[in-house]
Design an enzyme around this catalytic site. Sequence first.
Site, PDB file in Angstrom:
ATOM      1  N   LYS A   1      13.428  16.290  16.484  1.00 18.09           N
ATOM      2  CA  LYS A   1      13.906  17.216  15.677  1.00 18.09           C
ATOM      3  C   LYS A   1      14.639  18.414  16.054  1.00 18.09           C
ATOM      4  O   LYS A   1      15.653  18.778  15.479  1.00 18.09           O
ATOM      5  CB  LYS A   1      12.798  17.532  14.532  1.00 18.09           C
ATOM      6  CG  LYS A   1      12.632  16.497  13.728  1.00 18.09           C
ATOM      7  CD  LYS A   1      13.090  16.507  12.187  1.00 18.09           C
ATOM      8  CE  LYS A   1      13.065  15.563  11.248  1.00 18.09           C
ATOM      9  NZ  LYS A   1      14.196  14.964  10.441  1.00 18.09           N
ATOM     10  N   ARG A   2      14.159  18.791  17.175  1.00 16.35           N
ATOM     11  CA  ARG A   2      14.763  20.014  17.638  1.00 16.35           C
ATOM     12  C   ARG A   2      16.278  19.741  18.120  1.00 16.35           C
ATOM     13  O   ARG A   2      16.969  20.813  18.153  1.00 16.35           O
ATOM     14  CB  ARG A   2      14.121  20.414  19.094  1.00 16.35           C
ATOM     15  CG  ARG A   2      12.763  21.443  18.898  1.00 16.35           C
ATOM     16  CD  ARG A   2      12.265  21.777  19.922  1.00 16.35           C
ATOM     17  NE  ARG A   2      11.938  20.688  20.852  1.00 16.35           N
ATOM     18  CZ  ARG A   2      12.411  20.488  22.190  1.00 16.35           C
ATOM     19  NH1 ARG A   2      13.336  21.262  22.660  1.00 16.35           N
ATOM     20  NH2 ARG A   2      12.291  19.460  22.737  1.00 16.35           N
TER      21      ARG A   2
END
Length: 501
Positions: free
Chosen positions: A257-258
Amino acid sequence: MSESDVRVRFAPSPTGYPHVGNIRTALFNWLFARHSSGSFIVRIEDTDVNRKVKGAVEAILDSLRWLGIDWDEGPEVGGSYGPYFQSQRLDIYQKTAQHLLAEGHAYPCYCSEERLAQMRAEMAQRKESIRSYDRRCRNLTREERAKFEAQGIVPVIRFKIPLEGQTRFNDMIKGDVAFDNSTLDDFVLLKSDGYPTYHLANVIDDHLMKITHVLRADEWLSSTPRHLLLYSALGYQPPLFAHLPMILGTDRSKLSKRHGATSIIEYRDRGYLPQAMMNFLALLGWSLDDHTELFSKEELVQHFSIERISKTSAIFNLDKLKWMNGVYIRNFSTDALTDRLLPFLDRDLPQSVKRPLSREYVRQIIPLIRERLTTLGKVESATGAMAEAAPLYDFFFVDEPVYDTRLLLGKKLTREDAVRGLEAALERLQALPFDAKSLEDALRPLAAGLGLKAGDFFGLLRVAVTGRTAAPPLFQTMEALGQERCLKRIKAALKKLQDKR
Ligand code: GLU
């Protein structure tokens, strides 16, 4: 009917929404199938009851449809080798497991979860490498088995891995791969609830569905020796294997997700175009010649080959995706882009903007914003901050743009100059044909007459009519906004300045 024998499959487990990696696998399989005039099959591997996520199958199929990846066999379309949901094929797996038992390739294991946990803990204590099973039930006598059965223990069925030797294969991407059988565990084939494990169901179905090539993520490489031993025990001819390179973030860590959204649906909802997404995904581990970046769907199908899949990890670069999306956006005709942008505007513009939006008006502003659009919807940057599309065009629609009064003065203007400037503009704009040329012809000399630098004066007007210091070309923007709106906004700006006096 397909023209070749190539049969490949995308076999997702519906344990979550499909992410970039899953769909890249689907795309490579699809491209290979279409390139070779073969068949592309979708098979849902839904045997892990505890990890099933509601809505995941729909999300997977929606992602494929959105990208324009069609399947020849699978959910919704059926086919000669169905059912294509593994949960509907349990009897096949159970029969095969019984067959493996009867042939001496498998054995029932009565060990409880507690015993297995204890076994692992002891291995850890002895600083041994942890194995999932110590083969305790592999050589039980008939009497010992009968004793467990009498206690009503329902066993799992485990595969008998040969205790010696190596399992080798030639991966189409990685080349020769060898595993020592001694490193492989007697893995479970059938669980005590009658559900197969991934290994059993996957091998049986690839065989029954006549899969010729297995293109799958790198993480499955270590499953392949197990699968090959199973193929051999079952007397099946194994398919060819190609394990796709990993996808990493720009910092070379596992994609998460980062690094931006990872679910494909999220990209769709943020206003990425399916054409751009497909193009981008295709280059995650495949290239034609190491420099060509832009490919239409047809070109990808034409050029795709397993030989050109890279051995090294692919890097997921969100900036590159944005760039690519921008290129596709700019390639659309104004009409085509209007059609695509309208639903996003409808969703993203503030509620105060009157609906339905005017198609004609949107069409008119597209040439003004097209160059700077990277997505069609509100975009979140990798760090989560809102940016880009929506603020870029909001001012064309809202009643009055919201902005900080200080922006009107910019770096150079005094409040008095700004008030004078706006008053003069207001007067001049009352009686003027409102097209870009007339506006420029009138406003340029006006700046000079007021003793203001054109840049400062236009900056003032830009903020007054758009609320932004950077916006599309001023005079075209004013023309699109129209006289009434412009006058109203300039009056509002004047008031802001005067109120502060
Ligand atoms: N169901 C597995 C997955 O989720 C399939 C792996 C394979 O292609 O063999 O990826």
